[in-house]
Scaffold this active site. Sequence first.
Site, PDB file in Angstrom:
ATOM      1  N   HIS A 119       0.826  -1.205   0.000  1.00 36.34           N
ATOM      2  CA  HIS A 119       0.000   0.000   0.000  1.00 36.34           C
ATOM      3  C   HIS A 119       0.866   1.264   0.000  1.00 36.34           C
ATOM      4  CE1 HIS A 119      -2.981  -2.864   1.551  1.00 36.34           C
ATOM      5  NE2 HIS A 119      -3.928  -1.961   1.357  1.00 36.34           N
ATOM      6  N   ASN A 149       8.606  -4.376   3.331  1.00 39.72           N
ATOM      7  CA  ASN A 149       7.201  -3.993   3.516  1.00 39.72           C
ATOM      8  C   ASN A 149       6.703  -4.356   4.905  1.00 39.72           C
ATOM      9  OD1 ASN A 149       4.528  -3.157   2.801  1.00 39.72           O
ATOM     10  ND2 ASN A 149       4.006  -5.287   2.364  1.00 39.72           N
TER      11      ASN A 149
END
Length: 299
Positions: A119, A149
């Site tokens: 995201h 991430n």
Amino acid sequence: MLLRQELRAVLVTAALTLRACAAEGAETCPTLFADGRRPALTNPKLAAETLPLCFEAYAVLHSGRARAPLYAAERLTRAGVASARQVERVDAFHDEDRVPAEQRARLDDYVRSGFDRGHLAPAGDMPSGAAQAQSFSLANVVPQDRVFNRSLWAAIEESTRRLATRRGLLFVVTGPVFEGGSLAAINGRVLVPTQLFKAIYDPVAGEAGAYLAPNRADGDWRAVSLDVLRGIAGLDVFPGLPPSVTAAAMSLPEPRAYSSDDHAARRPRTHEQGWQDWLGRELARALRRAFRDVLRAIF
């Protein structure tokens, strides 16, 4: 009969007007940007095949060349972060059908790619279930190194939320950096960023700066000014700020103080065990898509 025709004409006109207003709002969404001004591209190579998109709690500029967003913009408030912490996370990644088919990422692009669907505007920032569902659009996603991430980048996201809680209001712009002449692309379609940034502006204190980190497992982060970021990313994230704000990087919290384990313990999340959980997630995803389709049919 004539009255019915006139009434029908009025209703049709009202519907078209409502649709036009909705489309206009979707193109501008000024409340998500500092001073109502979108980030400005300073690298003309990034400008081709771009499409601005608005969602409930964030806005993106999507690149048809990269098949990924060039930025995601958010307005983070203390109350919004508090609401987001009460929202149960349900992963529901989906293609973004507002982007032309040949210019958008697909779910299968990420299959066996070795990269996470990362995201830009985090699911953990979203203050409602509907906003969270929208955050799983692939128009808000770039390929991210999995270790990065789930560790350092997740900590930077949590650090930003805590800073918003302390200060009350922040404008945040998150984006990828594409450096070098030969960029990697998953499935030969979606460009892989070499770095990612999260730029922060505190309008009350008049301070701004950005986290900048390489998209790899063994990288570290550094704080940079908006002027430095503009030269690296080709993007003026907060246009119109005075040079005194853009020239110096604000003091940013050390993100490693917020581990992913601590974050997971504080945020409720669905368990990924058993066919019942899988079925529940798939039903929730189908309902969200159906709801979105109904809204688009109305507007």
